[in-house]
Design an enzyme around this catalytic site. Structure first.
Site, PDB file in Angstrom:
ATOM      1  N   ARG A  13       0.920  -1.122   0.097  1.00  0.00           N
ATOM      2  CA  ARG A  13      -0.018  -0.172   0.021  1.00  0.00           C
ATOM      3  C   ARG A  13       0.987   1.350   0.180  1.00  0.00           C
ATOM      4  O   ARG A  13       0.613   2.179  -0.887  1.00  0.00           O
ATOM      5  CB  ARG A  13      -0.765  -0.038   1.169  1.00  0.00           C
ATOM      6  CG  ARG A  13      -1.988  -0.985   1.257  1.00  0.00           C
ATOM      7  CD  ARG A  13      -2.765  -1.037   0.129  1.00  0.00           C
ATOM      8  NE  ARG A  13      -3.515   0.337   0.009  1.00  0.00           N
ATOM      9  CZ  ARG A  13      -4.036   0.806  -1.316  1.00  0.00           C
ATOM     10  NH1 ARG A  13      -4.008   0.070  -2.563  1.00  0.00           N
ATOM     11  NH2 ARG A  13      -4.660   1.901  -1.384  1.00  0.00           N
ATOM     12  N   ASP A  35      10.423  -5.682  -4.892  1.00  0.00           N
ATOM     13  CA  ASP A  35       9.362  -6.445  -4.305  1.00  0.00           C
ATOM     14  C   ASP A  35       9.350  -7.919  -4.637  1.00  0.00           C
ATOM     15  O   ASP A  35       9.339  -8.478  -5.744  1.00  0.00           O
ATOM     16  CB  ASP A  35       8.059  -6.151  -4.550  1.00  0.00           C
ATOM     17  CG  ASP A  35       7.070  -6.716  -3.590  1.00  0.00           C
ATOM     18  OD1 ASP A  35       6.946  -7.712  -3.391  1.00  0.00           O
ATOM     19  OD2 ASP A  35       6.437  -5.560  -2.721  1.00  0.00           O
ATOM     20  N   ARG A  80      15.038 -10.726  -2.235  1.00  0.00           N
ATOM     21  CA  ARG A  80      14.394 -10.841  -0.977  1.00  0.00           C
ATOM     22  C   ARG A  80      15.511 -10.410   0.263  1.00  0.00           C
ATOM     23  O   ARG A  80      15.070  -9.777   1.145  1.00  0.00           O
ATOM     24  CB  ARG A  80      14.324 -12.449  -0.666  1.00  0.00           C
ATOM     25  CG  ARG A  80      13.154 -12.989  -1.079  1.00  0.00           C
ATOM     26  CD  ARG A  80      12.903 -14.684  -0.837  1.00  0.00           C
ATOM     27  NE  ARG A  80      11.656 -15.275  -1.552  1.00  0.00           N
ATOM     28  CZ  ARG A  80      10.685 -15.212  -1.141  1.00  0.00           C
ATOM     29  NH1 ARG A  80      10.577 -14.698   0.364  1.00  0.00           N
ATOM     30  NH2 ARG A  80       9.697 -15.759  -1.429  1.00  0.00           N
ATOM     31  N   SER A 150       4.890   6.813  12.153  1.00  0.00           N
ATOM     32  CA  SER A 150       3.703   6.225  11.376  1.00  0.00           C
ATOM     33  C   SER A 150       2.891   7.222  11.099  1.00  0.00           C
ATOM     34  O   SER A 150       2.939   8.539  11.180  1.00  0.00           O
ATOM     35  CB  SER A 150       2.987   5.389  12.663  1.00  0.00           C
ATOM     36  OG  SER A 150       2.413   6.169  13.609  1.00  0.00           O
ATOM     37  N   CYS A 151       1.767   7.039  10.132  1.00  0.00           N
ATOM     38  CA  CYS A 151       0.841   7.850   9.810  1.00  0.00           C
ATOM     39  C   CYS A 151      -0.111   8.548  10.944  1.00  0.00           C
ATOM     40  O   CYS A 151      -0.107   9.759  10.791  1.00  0.00           O
ATOM     41  CB  CYS A 151      -0.372   7.089   8.717  1.00  0.00           C
ATOM     42  SG  CYS A 151      -0.912   5.785   9.586  1.00  0.00           S
ATOM     43  N   THR A 181      -6.146  -2.217   7.864  1.00  0.00           N
ATOM     44  CA  THR A 181      -5.091  -2.285   7.146  1.00  0.00           C
ATOM     45  C   THR A 181      -4.743  -3.622   6.674  1.00  0.00           C
ATOM     46  O   THR A 181      -5.300  -4.699   7.167  1.00  0.00           O
ATOM     47  CB  THR A 181      -3.825  -1.635   7.968  1.00  0.00           C
ATOM     48  OG1 THR A 181      -3.628  -2.558   9.251  1.00  0.00           O
ATOM     49  CG2 THR A 181      -4.054  -0.138   8.447  1.00  0.00           C
ATOM     50  N   THR A 210      -1.547   1.485  19.901  1.00  0.00           N
ATOM     51  CA  THR A 210      -0.863   2.197  18.958  1.00  0.00           C
ATOM     52  C   THR A 210       0.463   2.964  19.701  1.00  0.00           C
ATOM     53  O   THR A 210       0.190   3.349  20.736  1.00  0.00           O
ATOM     54  CB  THR A 210      -1.988   3.495  18.361  1.00  0.00           C
ATOM     55  OG1 THR A 210      -0.910   4.430  17.728  1.00  0.00           O
ATOM     56  CG2 THR A 210      -2.416   4.328  19.589  1.00  0.00           C
ATOM     57  N   GLY A 211       1.451   3.002  18.927  1.00  0.00           N
ATOM     58  CA  GLY A 211       2.623   3.638  19.435  1.00  0.00           C
ATOM     59  C   GLY A 211       2.906   5.053  19.209  1.00  0.00           C
ATOM     60  O   GLY A 211       3.895   5.826  19.500  1.00  0.00           O
ATOM     61  N   ASN A 315      -4.630   8.152   5.813  1.00  0.00           N
ATOM     62  CA  ASN A 315      -3.469   7.480   6.366  1.00  0.00           C
ATOM     63  C   ASN A 315      -2.484   6.776   5.261  1.00  0.00           C
ATOM     64  O   ASN A 315      -1.350   6.284   5.430  1.00  0.00           O
ATOM     65  CB  ASN A 315      -3.945   6.203   7.330  1.00  0.00           C
ATOM     66  CG  ASN A 315      -4.952   5.673   6.847  1.00  0.00           C
ATOM     67  OD1 ASN A 315      -6.181   6.082   6.870  1.00  0.00           O
ATOM     68  ND2 ASN A 315      -4.881   4.256   6.429  1.00  0.00           N
TER      69      ASN A 315
END
Length: 337
Positions: A13, A35, A80, A150-151, A181, A210-211, A315
């Protein structure tokens, strides 16, 4: 200054939304993507079609193992091990680490072995310096690996900064009403560490942790230990909202607080913090590029020292735009040394 050349590791995302934003960002050029879980043709499909943000505004094609975006070739790898991604060959000096896996300095610095000069982790980090645009980006110290937190932190921190600078926060509680999410379940499934987190995302309001408040204490040291909070995961695909309830030292009416936030949004925090008195609901915020959109009509105060503030954030889109802004800032600082 010429656009900085950037690679993206992890085309989920955030990786894809960072890419979409980069097409519109004059200071950034995406030159490579890695990826290991998808092939080039599928990557092109997922970049072109998005259930939340719509069809990509541009041309997407495939040339062998590479993507071609608006006529420009973008190298595509499926490694990877981040240490073997040939970033140097692509000219990518900066890497956005958006897998959600390599979130410590030790893990993220593997990108440097492939020729990258700097890594920005698009997630909270246990040990990398964290920077939030509009809050503490000016303290960037040249570290090779940094985090953009974070968002939710990007929504909360600018708002908390304005209130703390003007009125001094004594203590506060935060709740983020957060869209589901990719880590959540489409149907009930196993989740050993968080039983409630294993319940279907589309049918439930799920209390979670949440942090973000703790992270705010890292980017605004004066608030360390003064904020804590939780998350409520809700059945919406995108856009979340922060509810910040604080006790302030210097008393102020709610109208005075609104005015202080409005002045910050129109001044030093323009482009990061926004102010609205419109009757928005969450879907109206999809694609909003700001980190934090203060909803003046949604907040309330009990008295001049106890107030609840409400601020929206996309977000995905808003956070991804800040990734690019932080990249541009870091590159500018690096170039001046």
């Amino acid at each position: 200054m010429a656009p900085i050349k950037v690679g993206i590791n992890g085309f989920g995302r955030i990786g894809r939304i960072v890419f979409r934003n980069a097409v519109e960002h004059p200071d950034v050029e995406i030159v490579a993507v890695n990826d290991p879980f998808i092939e080039t043709k599928y990557a092109a499909y997922m970049l072109k079609y998005d259930s939340t943000h719509g069809i990509f505004n541009g041309e997407i094609a495939q040339d062998g193992n590479d993507l071609v975006i608006n006529g420009k070739k973008v190298k595509f790898y499926t490694e990877r091990d981040p240490a073997v991604i040939p970033w140097k060959e692509t000219g990518a000096d900066y890497v956005v680490e958006s897998t959600g896996v390599f979130t410590t300095i030790d893990k993220a610095k593997a990108h440097l072995q492939g020729g990258a000069k700097k890594v920005i982790i698009s997630a909270p980090s246990a040990d990398a310096p964290m920077y939030v645009m509009g809050v503490n980006e000016k303290s960037y110290d040249g570290s090779a690996v940094i985090s953009q937190a974070s968002c939710t932190t990007n929504c909360l921190a600018p708002l908390a900064k304005v209130i703390n600078d003007k009125y001094t926060i004594i203590e506060g509680l935060m709740t983020t009403v957060h869209s589901y999410t990719a880590t959540q379940k489409t149907v009930d499934g196993p989740s050993a560490k968080d039983w409630r987190g294993g319940r279907t995302a589309a049918q439930n309001i799920i209390p979670s942790s949440t942090g973000a408040p703790k992270a705010v204490g890292k980017v605004i040291p004066e608030l360390n230990g003064k904020l804590t909070g939780m998350s409520m995961r809700v059945p919406t695909a995108n856009v979340s909202v922060v509810d910040l309830t604080v006790r302030i030292e210097k008393g102020a009416t709610y109208d005075e607080i609104k005015q202080a936030i409005k002045e910050a949004a129109e001044g030093p925090l323009k482009g990061v913090l926004a102010y609205t008195e419109d009757d928005f609901v969450s879907t109206d915020m999809i694609g909003n590029p700001n980190s934090s959109i203060f909803d003046a009509k949604a907040g309330i105060s009990l008295n001049n020292n106890f107030v609840k503030l409400v601020s929206w954030y996309d977000n995905e889109w808003g956070y991804s735009r800040r990734v690019l802004d932080l990249l541009a800032h870091v590159a500018k600082v690096d170039a001046s040394k």
